[in-house]
Motif scaffolding. Sequence first.
Motif, PDB file in Angstrom:
ATOM      1  N   MET A 274       0.833  -1.200   0.000  1.00  0.00           N
ATOM      2  CA  MET A 274       0.000   0.000   0.000  1.00  0.00           C
ATOM      3  C   MET A 274       0.871   1.254   0.000  1.00  0.00           C
ATOM      4  O   MET A 274       2.034   1.217   0.393  1.00  0.00           O
ATOM      5  N   SER A 275       0.286   2.365  -0.432  1.00  0.00           N
ATOM      6  CA  SER A 275       0.999   3.636  -0.394  1.00  0.00           C
ATOM      7  C   SER A 275       1.200   4.091   1.043  1.00  0.00           C
ATOM      8  O   SER A 275       0.379   3.798   1.931  1.00  0.00           O
ATOM      9  N   GLU A 276       2.281   4.809   1.283  1.00  0.00           N
ATOM     10  CA  GLU A 276       2.551   5.330   2.613  1.00  0.00           C
ATOM     11  C   GLU A 276       1.687   6.547   2.925  1.00  0.00           C
ATOM     12  O   GLU A 276       1.244   7.262   2.020  1.00  0.00           O
ATOM     13  N   ILE A 277       1.462   6.777   4.228  1.00  0.00           N
ATOM     14  CA  ILE A 277       0.690   7.925   4.707  1.00  0.00           C
ATOM     15  C   ILE A 277       1.588   8.759   5.603  1.00  0.00           C
ATOM     16  O   ILE A 277       2.185   8.231   6.558  1.00  0.00           O
ATOM     17  N   GLU A 278       1.708  10.027   5.324  1.00  0.00           N
ATOM     18  CA  GLU A 278       2.546  10.908   6.138  1.00  0.00           C
ATOM     19  C   GLU A 278       1.872  11.209   7.480  1.00  0.00           C
ATOM     20  O   GLU A 278       0.698  11.575   7.522  1.00  0.00           O
ATOM     21  N   LEU A 279       2.630  11.033   8.560  1.00  0.00           N
ATOM     22  CA  LEU A 279       2.104  11.292   9.902  1.00  0.00           C
ATOM     23  C   LEU A 279       2.589  12.613  10.481  1.00  0.00           C
ATOM     24  O   LEU A 279       1.911  13.214  11.311  1.00  0.00           O
ATOM     25  N   GLY A 280       3.781  13.045  10.088  1.00  0.00           N
ATOM     26  CA  GLY A 280       4.336  14.287  10.631  1.00  0.00           C
ATOM     27  C   GLY A 280       5.845  14.286  10.527  1.00  0.00           C
ATOM     28  O   GLY A 280       6.455  13.327  10.032  1.00  0.00           O
ATOM     29  N   GLU A 281       6.448  15.338  11.010  1.00  0.00           N
ATOM     30  CA  GLU A 281       7.904  15.431  11.018  1.00  0.00           C
ATOM     31  C   GLU A 281       8.460  14.725  12.250  1.00  0.00           C
ATOM     32  O   GLU A 281       7.862  14.795  13.328  1.00  0.00           O
ATOM     33  N   GLY A 282       9.617  14.052  12.076  1.00  0.00           N
ATOM     34  CA  GLY A 282      10.220  13.407  13.227  1.00  0.00           C
ATOM     35  C   GLY A 282      11.096  12.229  12.848  1.00  0.00           C
ATOM     36  O   GLY A 282      11.444  12.024  11.683  1.00  0.00           O
TER      37      GLY A 282
END
Length: 349
Positions: A274-282
Amino acid sequence: MKKIIILAPLLYLYASCTQKKQQLKTDFIIANGQMPSMAKDKNNSIHLVFGSGDSIMYVSLHNGTTFTKPSLIAVLPKLFSFAMRGPQIAATENGLVVTVCTEAGDIFSYYKEGNIWTKGNKVNDTDTTSKEGLTALSADEKNTFAVWLDVRGNRKNKIYGAKSIDGGKIWSKNILVYTSPDTSVCECCKPSVLVKGNKVYVMFRNWLHGNRDLYIIQSDDGGNTFGQAQKLGNGNWQLDGCPMDGGGIAINDNGEIQTVWRRKAKVYAASPGMSEIELGEGKGCIIETVNNKNIYAWTNSGQVIIRMPTGEKKILGKGSQPVVKAIQNENIICVWESARQIHASIFAL
């Protein structure tokens, strides 16, 4: 008016219980130490190990909110307990297993039956091959599997593993899980492992064509053999150097693998294929699944952040190396290190 008089105490009681349920026990110190690792046993009890100098330390969670006093598992000279390198813990149907690595590159095991810790066999069957000290451990019922970066043969890092079917007493002949056709996997990134029944899932940062991307590889026979490695997500990270950052892996109630990892300055979640989902910076991310919902934790700008299933993000405190577990599927505990101390926060889901 009578209804109001009758209901008022009940409303007050309901509000008090709700407030008590939502109260957080935030950023409290468990002990002095570094590199915490957590496991949950078949009774949903939480167990924690960490390093303190050359000492391997253990605590457990009592009554869902309070940790026991730290107790010593063993003293191991030149114990690795920094920068993703530290004791690992897993729970079998019979007890607890802990693996640790020394600066020489040897991996040792300890197992707990009842209240007694006993030293098991050495995990790596070729001496001093885990030079980076980057290891991971998982167990389910009788099956326990350890993975690590290993330089045997050509002095290049590969993913090796070993299994135990007796609770960490004896370990199998070591198994080559994956070797990169570009001579090495990423040299300084901690692998992850998850055991579920007879399936073993290993996640690691590869090094192919200059890309430092996360891959997952699976065994369907308890770790005896592994299939083809599969890249996670669609993007690539071209990097001339090691990011020193692994990731986290979990499995939900539907048997679906969930992963979290860093690419460049961002944290992403993805399931295989599956495609990745961005959660935030870190960076330094980890995952836990509860009732088919995911909880993530990572660090950003020196702060530990947790992301709830609703998408809400909480800043828990200063530190790094967070680990997360669910308590009875009702509460969440996040443990991390800060200034050579082990911190924790507990709150309701």
